[in-house]
Design an enzyme around this catalytic site. Structure first.
Site, short mmCIF file in Angstrom:
data_model
loop_
_atom_site.label_atom_id
_atom_site.label_comp_id
_atom_site.label_asym_id
_atom_site.label_seq_id
_atom_site.Cartn_x
_atom_site.Cartn_y
_atom_site.Cartn_z
N HIS A 232 120.21 15.04 6.93
CA HIS A 232 121.23 15.94 6.36
C HIS A 232 120.58 17.25 5.91
CE1 HIS A 232 119.55 15.15 2.42
NE2 HIS A 232 119.57 13.86 2.71
N ASP B 6 115.88 11.32 5.13
CA ASP B 6 114.43 11.36 5.33
C ASP B 6 113.87 9.95 5.53
OD1 ASP B 6 114.88 10.55 2.71
OD2 ASP B 6 113.50 11.96 1.79
#
Length: 453
Positions: A72, A354
């Site tokens: 994102h 991540d």
């Protein structure tokens, strides 16, 4: 469990109020590892046009499928530093505010009227774009939206305009879209798709919900994966307690804020400080003093040291192999179907975090890659050899850089081949067989229950 985040960039902040600048503009990469430079890279503020190697192949090759895994975009922190004022970041989308994008205004209008999209379960109740005058925890910011509008535009120019991956009359069957159930991942996917698709049509958007951040779907039961993750977290803890400079900084920051050191550490201050840094906002102050750039540098430097040791110790690598097999296996199965002539799901988008991208990079053996920045993208391209149509090859790109020959399964291939890509069967063999060799196993199920040698 979130492993420590890391790395970031520049440009004026989102809030139109004037702000004290805390970052110099960096033009060139310094030779030594510089925590401030790495933080700039991590922020990934859109300032200059990005060079990319996507879509490069000999002229007689045909692009037949593209899989994209994204992190994102820029977000508000997930943690707050206790007893400090939250960073004053505006999450309303304002096209006239920098950084912006030529299609930001149209994106807002389009997202406001979306109703015909098919979205799994809880996704349909999530907002389609950020809209709070003071960001909520974890909310995508305007920078985050712009990062993915740019990603989509860049990929469209290459894959749609140049390679005609999707025809003008494309259908929902040619897309496979999946996101975790966070507004920031859904909104990042929509921003990328809005500028990528030949014509964004809500009726053709079928967004699937993935409840697991490692996208393990129905194959999440893996005791040894959890074991290696716990071992990796112990390694992280051990490295942290050995770092005297880091401990002094935490003690100093805790005094400034007026809380016990342990409580400050638990609030994961780097997550919050990166937001101040990326948005060019002064770090927080109290009556006792101010958190400053020196505090930030020491914590950031420790993150970079942790990254280095993580690569060396291999515990994370063992975790990564088991964590990512279900996702990589799904990818390989789809690529094989397309290589056999199926025309469905030729463009795939996974919108993730991540903690999704990082283990994929590790499992593939791409050890040179930086920790995933905001709006990072990992791309798998499938190519058909026009001279030998039964032969298919893959290219793997990370943030526009070709990392195909950094992968463990294709490291030596380029020495023997004139083609700038990797035979698909090498990737298939890696995922179906070689990933388990280190566990002395022949299957995912067995590897999940057996310790590595």
């Amino acid at each position: 469990v979130h492993l420590i985040p890391v790395n970031p960039v520049r440009e004026d902040g989102l809030n139109p109020k004037s702000r004290k600048r805390i970052m110099p503009d960096l033009l060139t990469e310094p030779p030594a590892i510089d925590p401030v430079y790495e933080a700039h890279v991590y922020c990934n503020i859109p300032t200059i046009a990005e060079r990319s190697m996507e879509g490069h192949a000999p002229h007689y090759f045909k692009l037949v499928s593209v899989h994209v895994l994204i992190r994102h975009g820029d977000r508000y922190p997930l943690y707050a530093i206790p007893k400090t004022k939250r960073p004053d970041i505006d999450c309303m989308l304002v096209p006239s505010r920098k950084p912006s994008h030529p299609q930001l205004e149209a994106f807002i209008k389009h997202m406001s009227k979306g109703s015909a999209a098919q979205m799994d379960g809880s996704l349909s109740s999530l907002p389609r774009f950020p809209s709070h005058s003071l960001c909520e925890m974890g909310e995508l910011t305007q920078i985050g939206v712009v990062q993915h509008l740019r990603n989509g535009q860049l990929l469209r120019e290459i894959y749609i305009n140049k390679h005609k991956l999707l025809p003008g009359d494309w259908t929902a069957k040619q897309l496979y879209l999946e996101t975790t159930g966070k507004s920031r991942t859904l909104q990042s996917a929509l921003a990328l798709l809005y500028t990528f698709l030949p014509d964004f049509d809500w009726k053709k958007i079928n967004m699937r919900h993935q409840w697991s951040t490692i996208f393990c779907s129905g194959s999440c039961d893996c005791p040894m994966r959890n074991h290696y993750l716990e071992e990796e977290q112990r390694r992280q803890y051990s490295l942290r307690v050995k770092n005297d400079d880091l401990e002094k900084i935490y003690v100093d920051m805790a005094k400034i804020v007026g809380i016990p050191t342990r409580q400050l550490r638990a609030s994961n201050p780097i997550d919050s400080l990166l937001c101040y840094f990326c948005h060019n906002v002064s770090f927080p102050c109290t009556k006792t003093g101010c958190i400053g750039m020196e505090h930030f540098k020491v914590i950031k430097r420790h993150q970079l040291e942790d990254e280095r040791e993580r690569q060396e110790k291999k515990l994370y690598f063992l975790y990564a192999l088991l964590a990512t097999h279900p996702l990589l296996n799904q990818t390989v199965n789809r690529l094989q179907r397309i290589a056999e002539g199926k025309k469905e799901e030729v463009f795939v988008l996974y919108s993730a975090h991540d903690v999704t991208l990082s283990p994929v990079l590790s499992a593939l053996g791409i050890t040179e890659a930086r920790f995933p920045r905001f709006a990072a993208r990992l791309v798998f391209e499938l190519w058909q050899d026009g001279k030998r149509p039964k032969e298919h090859f893959i290219r793997i790109l990370y943030n526009g850089a070709d990392v195909t020959f950094q992968t463990s399964f294709c490291k030596d291939h380029y020495k023997r081949s004139s083609k700038p890509m990797c035979p698909l069967e090498k990737f298939v063999n890696f995922v179906k067989r070689d990933m388990f060799l280190i566990f002395n196993s022949t299957s995912y199920y067995d590897a999940c229950r057996r310790r590595a040698l």
